[in-house]
Design a protein around this motif. Sequence first.
Motif, PDB file in Angstrom:
ATOM      1  N   LEU A  29       9.969   8.641   0.143  1.00 30.85           N
ATOM      2  CA  LEU A  29       9.875  10.075  -0.105  1.00 30.85           C
ATOM      3  C   LEU A  29       9.873  10.337  -1.616  1.00 30.85           C
ATOM      4  CD1 LEU A  29      12.487  11.053   2.571  1.00 30.85           C
ATOM      5  CD2 LEU A  29      10.089  11.727   2.625  1.00 30.85           C
ATOM      6  N   HIS A  34      13.857  15.241  -1.994  1.00 30.80           N
ATOM      7  CA  HIS A  34      15.327  15.302  -1.877  1.00 30.80           C
ATOM      8  C   HIS A  34      15.867  16.584  -2.512  1.00 30.80           C
ATOM      9  CE1 HIS A  34      14.235  11.079  -1.539  1.00 30.80           C
ATOM     10  NE2 HIS A  34      15.368  10.872  -0.895  1.00 30.80           N
ATOM     11  N   LEU A  38      17.987  19.381  -0.509  1.00 24.92           N
ATOM     12  CA  LEU A  38      19.370  19.697  -0.903  1.00 24.92           C
ATOM     13  C   LEU A  38      19.502  21.153  -1.348  1.00 24.92           C
ATOM     14  CD1 LEU A  38      20.436  16.428  -2.771  1.00 24.92           C
ATOM     15  CD2 LEU A  38      20.781  17.061  -0.388  1.00 24.92           C
ATOM     16  N   TRP A  41      19.562  23.296   1.714  1.00 20.89           N
ATOM     17  CA  TRP A  41      20.854  23.086   2.388  1.00 20.89           C
ATOM     18  C   TRP A  41      21.953  23.900   1.709  1.00 20.89           C
ATOM     19  CZ3 TRP A  41      24.389  18.443   1.197  1.00 20.89           C
ATOM     20  CH2 TRP A  41      25.530  18.474   2.020  1.00 20.89           C
TER      21      TRP A  41
ATOM     22  N   VAL B  14      28.844  12.881   3.223  1.00 23.78           N
ATOM     23  CA  VAL B  14      27.971  14.072   3.201  1.00 23.78           C
ATOM     24  C   VAL B  14      28.731  15.273   3.760  1.00 23.78           C
ATOM     25  CG1 VAL B  14      25.797  15.073   4.018  1.00 23.78           C
ATOM     26  CG2 VAL B  14      25.893  12.642   3.461  1.00 23.78           C
ATOM     27  N   GLY B  17      30.548  17.024   1.312  1.00 20.82           N
ATOM     28  CA  GLY B  17      29.761  17.677   0.269  1.00 20.82           C
ATOM     29  C   GLY B  17      29.207  16.763  -0.806  1.00 20.82           C
ATOM     30  N   LEU B  19      26.529  14.971  -2.645  1.00 15.16           N
ATOM     31  CA  LEU B  19      25.070  15.085  -2.712  1.00 15.16           C
ATOM     32  C   LEU B  19      24.393  13.723  -2.864  1.00 15.16           C
ATOM     33  CD1 LEU B  19      24.549  18.274  -4.900  1.00 15.16           C
ATOM     34  CD2 LEU B  19      24.687  18.091  -2.428  1.00 15.16           C
ATOM     35  N   ALA B  22      24.136  12.334   0.427  1.00 12.59           N
ATOM     36  CA  ALA B  22      23.086  13.044   1.175  1.00 12.59           C
ATOM     37  C   ALA B  22      21.711  12.464   0.852  1.00 12.59           C
ATOM     38  CB  ALA B  22      23.131  14.536   0.856  1.00 12.59           C
ATOM     39  N   ASN B  23      21.483  12.180  -0.431  1.00 12.68           N
ATOM     40  CA  ASN B  23      20.212  11.541  -0.836  1.00 12.68           C
ATOM     41  C   ASN B  23      20.028  10.202  -0.133  1.00 12.68           C
ATOM     42  OD1 ASN B  23      18.977  13.341  -2.541  1.00 12.68           O
ATOM     43  ND2 ASN B  23      20.108  12.662  -4.338  1.00 12.68           N
ATOM     44  N   ILE B  26      19.195  10.645   3.537  1.00 12.87           N
ATOM     45  CA  ILE B  26      17.787  11.063   3.728  1.00 12.87           C
ATOM     46  C   ILE B  26      16.879   9.831   3.644  1.00 12.87           C
ATOM     47  CG2 ILE B  26      15.869  12.345   2.681  1.00 12.87           C
ATOM     48  CD1 ILE B  26      17.966  14.486   1.856  1.00 12.87           C
ATOM     49  N   ASP B  27      17.110   8.985   2.637  1.00 14.94           N
ATOM     50  CA  ASP B  27      16.278   7.769   2.494  1.00 14.94           C
ATOM     51  C   ASP B  27      16.449   6.853   3.702  1.00 14.94           C
ATOM     52  OD1 ASP B  27      15.014   8.320   0.120  1.00 14.94           O
ATOM     53  OD2 ASP B  27      16.701   7.609  -1.097  1.00 14.94           O
ATOM     54  N   LEU B  59      21.312  18.481   7.763  1.00 15.07           N
ATOM     55  CA  LEU B  59      22.443  18.617   6.829  1.00 15.07           C
ATOM     56  C   LEU B  59      23.293  19.837   7.183  1.00 15.07           C
ATOM     57  CD1 LEU B  59      20.648  17.654   3.492  1.00 15.07           C
ATOM     58  CD2 LEU B  59      22.340  16.303   4.729  1.00 15.07           C
TER      59      LEU B  59
END
Lengths: 100, 199
Positions: A29, A34, A38, A41, B14, B17, B19, B22-23, B26-27, B59
């Motif tokens: 991606l 991202h 985010l 979100w 995540v 909170g 981030l 979270a990245n 996602i990957d 999320l």
Amino acid sequence: MKPSPTFEERWKRLTSRARMSIPDDFPELPPAFHTRVLAHWQAQPVESWEDLLATLGGRAVWAVVAVCAIAAGFVFTDFHEARISRPELEHVITLEAWIP
Amino acid sequence: MEPPMDVSRCVQRVQSGDLVAANGLIDHLNPLVRRIVRNHLPRREGEEDLMQEVFVKLLQKLEGYRERPGIPFEHWVSRLAVRTCLDALRAERSRPEWRWADLGEGSEQWLDYLIHQAEPPPGSSSPDALAVVLELLAHLSPPDRLVLTLLDLEERSTLEISQLTGWTRPMVKMRAMRARRKLRQVARQVMKSEFEEPT
């Protein structure tokens, strides 16, 4: 002689051939992706149950009051309405129908 | 070589909170979500746009996610992705018109095979086969399209489909049967329109 394949069998054959062409590459991606995810979100956090109840609670009370008022109105008009009682009605129908 | 990701730990981070976590999540989920989105993509929507929608929803709902023993996190993600795709398909207002003339030669052969049991399909025409399948599926209702894609293209079992969609297994079977019947009608209509049109 071999029976000809049914529609379902031909469809299966078609889809099995189609599967060969479904791309199976999973490119990485882009970094901007991202960031966008985010940002969305963070911008729209999902409401907690308490917040949801606090928001909807007031509306729910007004809705219940309105429904009760309408129901009370119906009961009031129904109570004052002149009606033929069921036994009398049945009696008349029975006499008309069976006794000439 | 990178060690395998601790998904459970990542999810917890995540939820609190983080981030960066979270990245990473996602990957990690990119292949899974991309595969689902790719197979259920509405015509006018971009693959990454719908993926973005899935990840944002994921999320947002992650706070309410509770790990259950024996059920991997990926199942929850798949279910959410499938439902988001179904919503996107439902939101697609118009279904495109499709005519025989729009097809390539290889696709015509496949459609002819499907309806008239014509010549056995040629050996090296899987892109044409995919084109016919996608066109036919695009003419079905979103739930019908979803069930046939999951069953026939992704080769998932009725149990898996039931878990992904929330439908019961008999419902999945019934829907698949009806969807195939409708599919047959759609294919016949395309053929019929070809012969009714003036040349």
